[in-house]
Design a protein around this motif. Structure first.
Motif, short mmCIF file in Angstrom:
data_model
loop_
_atom_site.label_atom_id
_atom_site.label_comp_id
_atom_site.label_asym_id
_atom_site.label_seq_id
_atom_site.Cartn_x
_atom_site.Cartn_y
_atom_site.Cartn_z
N LYS A 277 0.90 -1.22 -0.03
CA LYS A 277 -0.03 -0.23 0.03
C LYS A 277 0.91 1.31 -0.03
CE LYS A 277 -3.73 -2.34 2.18
NZ LYS A 277 -4.62 -2.45 3.40
N GLY A 278 1.95 1.11 -0.80
CA GLY A 278 2.83 2.49 -1.12
C GLY A 278 3.79 2.51 0.22
N LYS A 279 3.93 1.83 1.08
CA LYS A 279 4.73 1.66 2.16
C LYS A 279 5.96 0.70 2.08
CE LYS A 279 2.03 3.62 5.64
NZ LYS A 279 1.87 3.61 7.34
N LYS A 280 7.28 1.16 2.39
CA LYS A 280 8.10 0.19 2.30
C LYS A 280 8.20 -0.52 3.66
CE LYS A 280 13.12 -0.39 1.24
NZ LYS A 280 14.56 0.46 0.93
N THR A 281 8.23 -1.91 3.40
CA THR A 281 8.19 -2.64 4.69
C THR A 281 9.85 -2.96 4.85
OG1 THR A 281 6.29 -3.54 4.30
CG2 THR A 281 7.43 -4.82 5.73
N LEU A 282 10.32 -2.97 5.99
CA LEU A 282 11.49 -3.34 6.41
C LEU A 282 11.48 -4.95 6.83
CD1 LEU A 282 12.71 -0.34 8.56
CD2 LEU A 282 12.93 -0.72 6.16
N TYR A 283 10.58 -5.33 7.34
CA TYR A 283 10.60 -6.78 7.93
C TYR A 283 8.99 -6.77 8.54
CZ TYR A 283 11.71 -5.22 12.81
OH TYR A 283 11.73 -4.52 13.96
N LEU A 284 8.91 -7.96 8.90
CA LEU A 284 7.21 -8.36 9.43
C LEU A 284 7.90 -9.40 10.72
CD1 LEU A 284 5.33 -9.81 6.57
CD2 LEU A 284 5.37 -7.61 7.53
N GLU A 285 6.81 -9.34 11.60
CA GLU A 285 6.69 -10.28 12.92
C GLU A 285 5.57 -11.01 12.63
OE1 GLU A 285 9.14 -10.87 15.28
OE2 GLU A 285 10.53 -9.13 14.48
N TYR A 286 5.62 -12.02 12.94
CA TYR A 286 4.38 -13.08 12.84
C TYR A 286 4.14 -13.57 14.25
CZ TYR A 286 3.14 -13.04 7.94
OH TYR A 286 2.77 -12.74 6.31
N ALA A 287 3.26 -13.51 15.00
CA ALA A 287 2.44 -14.13 16.03
C ALA A 287 1.37 -15.08 16.02
CB ALA A 287 2.30 -12.95 17.07
N ALA A 288 1.33 -15.87 16.85
CA ALA A 288 0.06 -16.93 16.61
C ALA A 288 -0.30 -17.50 18.05
CB ALA A 288 0.41 -18.16 15.76
N TYR A 289 -1.66 -17.86 18.16
CA TYR A 289 -1.99 -18.63 19.07
C TYR A 289 -1.55 -20.12 18.79
CZ TYR A 289 -5.47 -20.77 22.12
OH TYR A 289 -6.22 -21.55 23.27
N GLU A 290 -0.38 -20.43 19.00
CA GLU A 290 0.29 -21.67 18.36
C GLU A 290 -0.76 -22.98 18.32
OE1 GLU A 290 4.39 -22.00 18.74
OE2 GLU A 290 4.74 -20.18 19.46
N GLN A 291 -1.26 -23.50 19.78
CA GLN A 291 -1.87 -24.35 19.86
C GLN A 291 -3.07 -24.44 19.23
OE1 GLN A 291 -3.23 -25.30 23.82
NE2 GLN A 291 -3.26 -27.44 23.62
N MET A 292 -3.85 -23.40 19.04
CA MET A 292 -4.89 -23.33 18.13
C MET A 292 -4.76 -23.15 16.61
SD MET A 292 -8.24 -23.40 17.95
CE MET A 292 -8.75 -23.35 19.52
N ALA A 293 -3.72 -22.49 16.30
CA ALA A 293 -3.32 -22.56 14.96
C ALA A 293 -2.90 -23.88 14.38
CB ALA A 293 -1.97 -21.70 14.91
N GLU A 294 -2.14 -24.66 15.21
CA GLU A 294 -1.84 -25.97 14.79
C GLU A 294 -3.25 -26.76 14.42
OE1 GLU A 294 0.80 -27.50 13.81
OE2 GLU A 294 2.24 -26.04 14.43
N LYS A 295 -4.02 -27.02 15.27
CA LYS A 295 -5.42 -27.61 15.06
C LYS A 295 -6.12 -27.01 14.00
CE LYS A 295 -6.30 -28.28 20.05
NZ LYS A 295 -6.79 -28.26 21.02
N LYS A 296 -6.13 -25.58 13.81
CA LYS A 296 -6.86 -25.21 12.49
C LYS A 296 -6.07 -25.64 11.21
CE LYS A 296 -10.37 -23.22 14.49
NZ LYS A 296 -11.65 -23.68 14.12
N LEU A 297 -4.74 -25.69 11.10
CA LEU A 297 -4.03 -26.12 10.04
C LEU A 297 -4.46 -27.59 9.38
CD1 LEU A 297 -0.66 -24.37 10.55
CD2 LEU A 297 -2.39 -23.72 8.98
N ALA A 298 -4.39 -28.33 10.71
CA ALA A 298 -4.93 -29.47 10.55
C ALA A 298 -6.11 -29.92 10.04
CB ALA A 298 -4.75 -30.50 11.81
N GLN A 299 -7.19 -29.00 10.53
CA GLN A 299 -8.67 -28.88 9.87
C GLN A 299 -8.56 -28.55 8.55
OE1 GLN A 299 -11.31 -26.12 12.24
NE2 GLN A 299 -12.36 -25.99 10.47
N ILE A 300 -7.86 -27.59 8.18
CA ILE A 300 -7.86 -27.51 6.72
C ILE A 300 -7.41 -28.60 6.02
CG2 ILE A 300 -6.50 -25.91 5.14
CD1 ILE A 300 -6.51 -23.64 7.32
N GLY A 301 -6.39 -29.17 6.38
CA GLY A 301 -5.97 -30.52 5.70
C GLY A 301 -7.04 -31.64 5.58
N GLU A 302 -7.81 -31.54 6.54
CA GLU A 302 -8.89 -32.61 6.73
C GLU A 302 -10.00 -32.08 5.77
OE1 GLU A 302 -10.00 -32.66 10.77
OE2 GLU A 302 -8.25 -33.72 11.26
#
Length: 151
Positions: free
Chosen positions: A35-60
């Protein structure tokens, strides 16, 4: 969820099998301009336990829609520099059209249901973007659930 660089070949190997006539791989990387801004870097955070379950759900879900599909998904969290790989999705199916369709389905579902949050750091500031579809902003970094922030 992984904290180290993703090795695409490992995911391809995880879905390779004799009945696979197609393997589709999506690789999402960190872009410099947003959106017209120069990004230097990103930080990703997650609710890891739930994220793993949701990724598995997508596979299913994919396996229910596409018989004989195999799915492997890795999403990085932590600090990512420009051009780093943020997400890899590998899907194998007997036929190519199903592999393409399933791979696209996976990335859209990740953005819809997986609790991952992105912070963009620009030359002139930073901001937690919020949900993956960038519809809901999380100024504090993460959504509040039950009166407190998700850790």
């Amino acid at each position: 969820m992984v904290r180290e660089p993703i090795h695409t070949e490992e995911l391809i190997q995880a879905v390779t099998h004799p009945d696979a006539g197609a393997i589709n791989v999506f690789v999402g990387t960190v872009r410099e301009m947003t959106k017209g801004k120069k990004t230097l870097y990103l930080e990703y955070a997650a609710y890891e336990q739930m994220a793993e379950k949701k990724l598995a759900q997508i596979g299913e879900e994919i396996q229910q829609k596409h018989k004989d599909a195999r799915v492997a998904i890795h999403h990085r969290i932590g600090h990512l520099d420009i051009s780093d790989i943020a997400v890899v999705i590998a899907v194998s199916t007997p036929h190519r059209d199903d592999a393409f369709t399933a791979c696209r389905y996976a990335i859209e579902r990740i953005k819809e249901i997986v609790p991952i949050w992105k912070k963009e750091i620009w030359e002139d500031g930073e901001s937690w973007i919020g949900d993956q579809k960038e519809i809901v902003a999380y100024p504090a970094g993460k959504p509040e659930i039950g009166g407190g922030q998700v850790d």
